[in-house]
Every structure is written in structure tokens, then in C-alpha cells.
Enzyme design. Structure first.
Site, short mmCIF file in Angstrom:
data_model
loop_
_atom_site.label_atom_id
_atom_site.label_comp_id
_atom_site.label_asym_id
_atom_site.label_seq_id
_atom_site.Cartn_x
_atom_site.Cartn_y
_atom_site.Cartn_z
N ILE A 28 37.25 43.85 -18.84
CA ILE A 28 36.64 44.88 -18.43
C ILE A 28 36.59 45.97 -19.08
O ILE A 28 34.90 46.11 -19.53
CB ILE A 28 36.63 45.05 -17.12
CG1 ILE A 28 35.77 43.78 -16.37
CG2 ILE A 28 35.65 45.88 -16.72
CD1 ILE A 28 36.24 43.60 -15.19
N TYR A 29 37.36 47.19 -19.10
CA TYR A 29 36.95 47.72 -20.07
C TYR A 29 36.70 47.79 -21.73
O TYR A 29 36.01 48.54 -22.38
CB TYR A 29 38.92 48.93 -20.13
CG TYR A 29 38.49 50.40 -21.20
CD1 TYR A 29 38.28 50.91 -20.96
CD2 TYR A 29 39.62 49.27 -22.32
CE1 TYR A 29 38.20 51.96 -21.36
CE2 TYR A 29 39.97 50.67 -22.71
CZ TYR A 29 39.11 51.99 -23.01
OH TYR A 29 39.41 52.99 -23.60
#
Length: 239
Positions: free
Chosen positions: A148-149
Site C-alpha cells: 500500500i505504501y
């Protein structure tokens, strides 16, 4: 304020260092921060105005965008340094919440601030004004544990290209993609050595390495739509 350099996430680490160095070089600096911390005294001691806003929520983003738009008549540079970093949780609900938080910090906030300050950037007396997005080398080669990052940083990298096209010819828009600049407090010694071992220059870079890349972009009148990797060669070490 006129001809100001705005830095988000300037309350600690890279953002703090860059704010202080730019002030040292004679720039007028305005610093955004997320939460109160002792390091803010360093900014205040140098006469750097500090604005608080939580970029993880839409209200905080809009608050900062409006305050900057009202305070800044002309902007020399806008540096999007604010960031959050953690592994993706296994729980689907927690992962979804993290996705929304990272999207707001890494993508929505830069997008809204760029839009809100476009006129002020165009009013700069410099030949070109600048937007600089701090992305990550893993935007191009994601680590699955931080998916996600990495995805949100990849989105920020893509926004850099879009804004480079939209805001030319007055505003230059570039990105800096850091590698192992400064380890977090929770990194174990074993992890540090593993990462350094995967980096060609065999060290963490330190905040000054990012500042030097930032200064290079501000000084160069003919660079836009580009990304400078500041990673000690880690991104190519195992190609």
C-alpha cells in the site's frame, strides 16, 4: 508571504533538515507539521513559521490548502515531504483504512496543494518556480510487505508527470526518490546491516543527501518531469 518555499512534513527528519538548510541559504521558508514535537523549536528559533494540519483527513488537507492560499502571494517552491510508512496489516479492514490514509497523505494532499497554489507558483519572480515530490525507489519496484505504501508513492510519482505537463512552462515539477536515508528507531541492527549490504555505497545516506538533490532541482532551470534517485545505488544493486 512572497517568494516562499513551503515544505510539508517539516517537523522531523528530512523535512526538518531541508527547512533549516533552505533557511540557511537565504530562502523564506514556511513549514507544515503534523503534531507537536521538540524539534519544532529549531524551526521557530530560526524564525520559520509553522502550520499544523493532519493530512490524513480531508478536512486537514483543505484547512492547509486554504491557509497557504491566503498567506502566500507568490511561491518559489512547494516541497511535498509529508509521508507515512508502515507494513500492510493482514486484517482486510485495517488494510483498507491504511490504504485510505496513505492515499490522502501521499496523493490527495499534494494534488490539492498543487492546485490551490498554482496561481501563487505562477506569480513567482523567479524564471521558474518548483514543485518537488518526495517519492521512494520502491515506487518502481514494490516491496510486497509494503504494497500500500509503495502504491501510493507510485501514484505520487505519476502525479509529478501530470503536473509537469499541466503547469509548464512556468512551474517545474520533479521528484526525489530516496532509498535508505535514515533508519527508523524500530529498525533492528540486523535489518540495518541487511539493507546496507544491499546498497552499493554501503551506508545510509543521511538527510543532507536529500537536501542536495532538492537544491540541485531548484537551481537547474531546465529539468522538469524527472526523478532523482538518492539511494546509494540500492535500486540497481541486484538487477
Amino acid at each position: 508571504m512572497d517568494e516562499v518555499v513551503i515544505i510539508t512534513g517539516a517537523g522531523t527528519r528530512v523535512g526538518l533538515h531541508c527547512a533549516l538548510r533552505l533557511k540557511q541559504q537565504g530562502y523564506r521558508v514556511l513549514a507544515h507539521y503534523h503534531s507537536e514535537r521538540p524539534e519544532l523549536e529549531q524551526l521557530q528559533h530560526q524564525g520559520i513559521p509553522c502550520l499544523q494540519a493532519d493530512l490524513a483527513c480531508p478536512e486537514g488537507i483543505e484547512q492547509l490548502a486554504e491557509e497557504l492560499r491566503q498567506r502566500c502571494h507568490s511561491v518559489r517552491a512547494l516541497v511535498h515531504n509529508a509521508s507515512a510508512f508502515e507494513t500492510t496489516p493482514d486484517d482486510p479492514a485495517e488494510a483498507s483504512a491504511l490504504f485510505e490514509r496513505f492515499y490522502r497523505i501521499h496523493m490527495l494532499a499534494p494534488y490539492r496543494l498543487n492546485r490551490a497554489l498554482a496561481e501563487a507558483l505562477n506569480r513567482s519572480q523567479a524564471l521558474h518556480s518548483d514543485i518537488v515530490h518526495i517519492t521512494d525507489i520502491f515506487a518502481d519496484n514494490p516491496n510486497p510487505a509494503f504494497d500500500i505504501y509503495c502504491a501510493s508513492k507510485a501514484g505520487l510519482a505519476n502525479l509529478s508527470l501530470s503536473f509537469a505537463k499541466q503547469l509548464a512552462p512556468k512551474v517545474k515539477v520533479n521528484a526525489i526518490a530516496p532509498g535508505p536515508i535514515r533508519f527508523k528507531e524500530w529498525h533492528s541492527e540486523a535489518v540495518k546491516q541487511q539493507i546496507i549490504g544491499q546498497t552499493l555505497l554501503r551506508s545510509e545516506g543521511g538527510e543532507e543527501a536529500i537536501y542536495l538533490a532538492l537544491q540541485a532541482l531548484l537551481d537547474n532551470p531546465y529539468t522538469t518531469g524527472s526523478t532523482i534517485k538518492v539511494d546509494g545505488g540500492r535500486s540497481i544493486a541486484h538487477l
